[in-house]
Motif scaffolding. Structure first.
Motif, PDB file in Angstrom:
ATOM      1  N   SER A 136      30.377  33.250  22.926  1.00  0.00           N
ATOM      2  CA  SER A 136      29.285  32.310  23.161  1.00  0.00           C
ATOM      3  C   SER A 136      27.941  32.986  22.933  1.00  0.00           C
ATOM      4  N   GLU A 137      27.031  32.276  22.282  1.00  0.00           N
ATOM      5  CA  GLU A 137      25.685  32.786  22.070  1.00  0.00           C
ATOM      6  C   GLU A 137      24.694  32.160  23.045  1.00  0.00           C
ATOM      7  N   ALA A 138      25.198  31.507  24.074  1.00  0.00           N
ATOM      8  CA  ALA A 138      24.333  30.823  25.038  1.00  0.00           C
ATOM      9  C   ALA A 138      23.509  31.827  25.829  1.00  0.00           C
ATOM     10  N   SER A 139      22.270  31.432  26.143  1.00  0.00           N
ATOM     11  CA  SER A 139      21.420  32.216  27.031  1.00  0.00           C
ATOM     12  C   SER A 139      20.938  31.304  28.146  1.00  0.00           C
ATOM     13  N   TYR A 140      20.504  31.916  29.251  1.00  0.00           N
ATOM     14  CA  TYR A 140      20.211  31.143  30.454  1.00  0.00           C
ATOM     15  C   TYR A 140      18.852  31.499  31.014  1.00  0.00           C
ATOM     16  N   ILE A 141      18.249  30.543  31.698  1.00  0.00           N
ATOM     17  CA  ILE A 141      16.905  30.688  32.213  1.00  0.00           C
ATOM     18  C   ILE A 141      16.805  31.820  33.223  1.00  0.00           C
ATOM     19  N   GLN A 142      17.900  32.149  33.884  1.00  0.00           N
ATOM     20  CA  GLN A 142      17.880  33.238  34.856  1.00  0.00           C
ATOM     21  C   GLN A 142      17.769  34.595  34.176  1.00  0.00           C
ATOM     22  N   GLY A 143      17.850  34.609  32.854  1.00  0.00           N
ATOM     23  CA  GLY A 143      17.685  35.857  32.125  1.00  0.00           C
ATOM     24  C   GLY A 143      18.975  36.606  31.887  1.00  0.00           C
ATOM     25  N   ARG A 144      20.090  36.064  32.302  1.00  0.00           N
ATOM     26  CA  ARG A 144      21.362  36.742  32.057  1.00  0.00           C
ATOM     27  C   ARG A 144      21.848  36.415  30.648  1.00  0.00           C
ATOM     28  N   ALA A 145      22.338  37.427  29.950  1.00  0.00           N
ATOM     29  CA  ALA A 145      22.743  37.238  28.563  1.00  0.00           C
ATOM     30  C   ALA A 145      24.020  36.414  28.455  1.00  0.00           C
ATOM     31  N   ASN A 146      24.893  36.513  29.448  1.00  0.00           N
ATOM     32  CA  ASN A 146      26.177  35.806  29.357  1.00  0.00           C
ATOM     33  C   ASN A 146      26.612  35.355  30.737  1.00  0.00           C
ATOM     34  N   ARG A 147      26.537  34.057  30.972  1.00  0.00           N
ATOM     35  CA  ARG A 147      27.047  33.489  32.214  1.00  0.00           C
ATOM     36  C   ARG A 147      28.237  32.587  31.933  1.00  0.00           C
ATOM     37  N   THR A 148      28.813  32.714  30.756  1.00  0.00           N
ATOM     38  CA  THR A 148      29.914  31.828  30.376  1.00  0.00           C
ATOM     39  C   THR A 148      31.236  32.373  30.920  1.00  0.00           C
ATOM     40  N   GLU A 149      31.359  32.343  32.226  1.00  0.00           N
ATOM     41  CA  GLU A 149      32.593  32.778  32.851  1.00  0.00           C
ATOM     42  C   GLU A 149      32.856  31.967  34.108  1.00  0.00           C
ATOM     43  N   VAL A 150      34.116  31.853  34.456  1.00  0.00           N
ATOM     44  CA  VAL A 150      34.530  31.153  35.669  1.00  0.00           C
ATOM     45  C   VAL A 150      35.604  31.978  36.364  1.00  0.00           C
ATOM     46  N   PRO A 151      35.819  31.740  37.645  1.00  0.00           N
ATOM     47  CA  PRO A 151      36.841  32.512  38.355  1.00  0.00           C
ATOM     48  C   PRO A 151      38.249  32.194  37.848  1.00  0.00           C
ATOM     49  N   LEU A 152      39.106  33.196  37.915  1.00  0.00           N
ATOM     50  CA  LEU A 152      40.545  33.033  37.697  1.00  0.00           C
ATOM     51  C   LEU A 152      41.191  33.039  39.072  1.00  0.00           C
ATOM     52  N   VAL A 153      41.973  32.005  39.384  1.00  0.00           N
ATOM     53  CA  VAL A 153      42.532  31.889  40.729  1.00  0.00           C
ATOM     54  C   VAL A 153      44.053  31.793  40.678  1.00  0.00           C
ATOM     55  N   ALA A 154      44.674  32.135  41.785  1.00  0.00           N
ATOM     56  CA  ALA A 154      46.132  32.036  41.904  1.00  0.00           C
ATOM     57  C   ALA A 154      46.530  30.574  42.063  1.00  0.00           C
ATOM     58  N   ALA A 155      47.462  30.122  41.230  1.00  0.00           N
ATOM     59  CA  ALA A 155      47.944  28.744  41.301  1.00  0.00           C
ATOM     60  C   ALA A 155      49.045  28.586  42.341  1.00  0.00           C
ATOM     61  N   GLU A 156      49.510  29.723  42.885  1.00  0.00           N
ATOM     62  CA  GLU A 156      50.536  29.709  43.920  1.00  0.00           C
ATOM     63  C   GLU A 156      50.358  30.939  44.795  1.00  0.00           C
ATOM     64  N   ALA A 157      50.960  30.890  45.975  1.00  0.00           N
ATOM     65  CA  ALA A 157      50.862  32.013  46.911  1.00  0.00           C
ATOM     66  C   ALA A 157      52.027  32.963  46.718  1.00  0.00           C
ATOM     67  N   VAL A 158      51.815  34.221  47.076  1.00  0.00           N
ATOM     68  CA  VAL A 158      52.901  35.191  47.073  1.00  0.00           C
ATOM     69  C   VAL A 158      52.721  36.106  48.275  1.00  0.00           C
ATOM     70  N   GLU A 159      53.807  36.294  49.033  1.00  0.00           N
ATOM     71  CA  GLU A 159      53.774  37.155  50.218  1.00  0.00           C
ATOM     72  C   GLU A 159      54.094  38.598  49.849  1.00  0.00           C
ATOM     73  N   LYS A 160      53.676  39.509  50.699  1.00  0.00           N
ATOM     74  CA  LYS A 160      53.954  40.922  50.483  1.00  0.00           C
ATOM     75  C   LYS A 160      55.423  41.213  50.777  1.00  0.00           C
ATOM     76  N   ARG A 161      56.028  42.088  49.976  1.00  0.00           N
ATOM     77  CA  ARG A 161      57.424  42.451  50.218  1.00  0.00           C
ATOM     78  C   ARG A 161      57.579  43.208  51.532  1.00  0.00           C
ATOM     79  N   GLY A 162      58.667  42.945  52.235  1.00  0.00           N
ATOM     80  CA  GLY A 162      58.992  43.696  53.438  1.00  0.00           C
ATOM     81  C   GLY A 162      59.754  44.969  53.100  1.00  0.00           C
ATOM     82  N   TRP A 163      60.254  45.690  54.145  1.00  0.00           N
ATOM     83  CA  TRP A 163      60.938  46.963  53.915  1.00  0.00           C
ATOM     84  C   TRP A 163      62.221  46.774  53.124  1.00  0.00           C
ATOM     85  N   PHE A 164      62.936  45.656  53.386  1.00  0.00           N
ATOM     86  CA  PHE A 164      64.189  45.427  52.664  1.00  0.00           C
ATOM     87  C   PHE A 164      63.902  45.165  51.185  1.00  0.00           C
ATOM     88  N   GLY A 165      62.873  44.372  50.924  1.00  0.00           N
ATOM     89  CA  GLY A 165      62.518  44.105  49.532  1.00  0.00           C
ATOM     90  C   GLY A 165      62.112  45.369  48.807  1.00  0.00           C
TER      91      GLY A 165
END
Length: 417
Positions: free
Chosen positions: A375-404
């Motif tokens: 992207s060649e977009a520029s923003y009024i806040q002066g940042r060269a690249n704000r073209t990003e969004v968070p990547l999030v987990a679509a599901e939960a995962v628990e920590k393995r226990g001692w047996f796992g």
């Protein structure tokens, strides 16, 4: 239509790079030729710059600087320091200045009181200078202290090229010797086009109700008094005025000998809101015709493109490996929608960058970012690249226990053998 603001997040490693296709790429449209010393137009939701010319030069802002006074008044009301129904006493200075018919004014008397709301309307609709100074004195005690607050607020908003010497934007030489103490005899408020747009961006973002007043074409001040006056908005692009333009509902004009003719406008068209700034146009009317060129360009050539959809999978393999989790992989998705204003359909390239992949991970938790890299977009806040969004987990995962962990270690042992 309010779009999600983009967030900035730290990353630790790049996991993948993939391409989304949105169609063919037409020839890029020619930008308008704006006859003014400086001009800019931004997307009011994200701050993306869609047009700019000489935006860093420090120029006289004239009464466009009243947007800062409007911001401070709204903030003072929000924080409970003043209320809209406060009665404001009129000083001798304000009385004398309010009677100057060569300046934009509504007449104010010392044997009457006016509410903050009444004076604010006179400022926002009619650019009334005496009313503006009365508000400054009500908030800070005197105009010099208020000018200091304007400069402090500008710094807090991230503005870089500015100087506020009074509340109104008048040249101090026109103030009949009442210029704020400590300021130059012929000093004037100054801003770059970039910082003027940034100020308007924050004003609309934090106090969108400002348009309920700034967008009023006509209103009578002090209607039941012998000194009532019809306030006709200096923004002639509003409905019913000489240079009406559909969708325009703000924001602030400015005129002095040094500033020439300036205008910060805002328009909503096709679900997008834009903020424009034109500084030092040739005439009072040409500041609006030059602004119309920007709005015509936006209407004809620009559109909002969705580059990443909230909740959408990213690429062919929308999963990441998880350390010490009950599952070895989890699905991930975009945490927000990412949109871009453009005159052309691109084939955006983006990267997935992972910042967390160790269990436990909750559903919806941020685990990295999705970044559009071409992207060649520029923003009024002066940042060269704000073209990003968070990547999030679509599901939960628990920590393995001692047996796992034991099973995992045995598996690793045999795998090694």
């Amino acid at each position: 239509m309010k779009r999600n603001k983009l967030k900035t997040a730290g990353v630790s490693c790049v996991a993948a790079a993939v391409i989304w296709t949105f169609g063919s790429m037409p020839v890029q449209a020619a930008e308008p030729d704006i006859e003014a010393s400086a001009s800019i137009m931004i997307d009011a939701d994200t701050g993306q710059i869609v047009y700019e010319d000489n935006t860093e030069e420090l120029l006289s802002a004239a009464s466009m600087s009243k947007m800062m006074t409007e911001y401070i008044v709204n903030k003072a009301v929000e924080e409970g320091d003043i209320s809209w129904n406060d009665e404001v006493a009129i000083s001798e200075k304000v009385r004398e200045l309010s009677l100057q018919t060569n300046l934009s004014n509504v007449p104010l008397r010392q044997d009457e009181t006016y509410t903050v709301k009444e004076l604010y309307e006179a400022m926002a609709i009619y650019s009334a200078n005496g009313a503006t100074i009365a508000l400054a004195e009500h908030i800070e005690g005197n105009e010099a202290a208020f000018a200091d607050r304007m400069n402090q607020q500008a710094e807090e908003l991230g503005m870089e090229k500015y100087e506020f010497v009074n509340a109104t934007g008048l040249n101090n030489s026109t103030m009949m010797g009442y210029a704020p103490e400590g300021s130059g005899k012929s000093a004037e408020n100054m801003m770059s086009a970039n910082d003027t747009a940034l100020l308007a961006y924050h004003l609309l973002d934090e106090y969108p109700e400002v348009l309920d007043v700034a967008g009023v074409p006509k209103k009578t001040f002090n209607e039941d008094s012998e000194e009532s006056i019809e306030m006709i908005n200096w923004n002639k692009m509003l409905p019913g005025l000489q240079q009406e333009y559909e969708g325009v509902d703000g924001l602030k004009t400015g005129t002095t000998d040094l500033a020439g003719n300036a205008f910060t406008g805002t328009i909503e068209q096709d679900g997008n809101r834009y903020i424009s700034v034109v500084m030092n146009a040739k005439t009072k009317m040409s500041r609006f015709t030059e602004t119309a060129k920007l709005y015509d360009y936006a209407d004809r050539e620009l559109e909002s493109q969705t580059l990443v959809e909230k909740g959408a999978e990213i690429g062919r393999d929308s999963s990441i490996e998880v350390e010490n989790g009950q599952e070895e992989n989890i699905q991930v998705a975009a945490g927000e929608t990412l949109e871009l204003i453009s005159s052309e359909n691109k084939e955006p390239e983006y990267e997935i960058a992972v910042s967390k992949n160790e269990a436990p991970i909750e559903k919806g938790e941020e685990v990295g970012t999705v970044v559009v890299t071409n992207s060649e977009a520029s923003y009024i806040q002066g940042r060269a690249n704000r073209t990003e969004v968070p990547l999030v987990a679509a599901e939960a995962v628990e920590k393995r226990g001692w047996f796992g962990n034991m099973v995992q270690n045995i598996g690793n042992l045999f795998s090694g053998l």
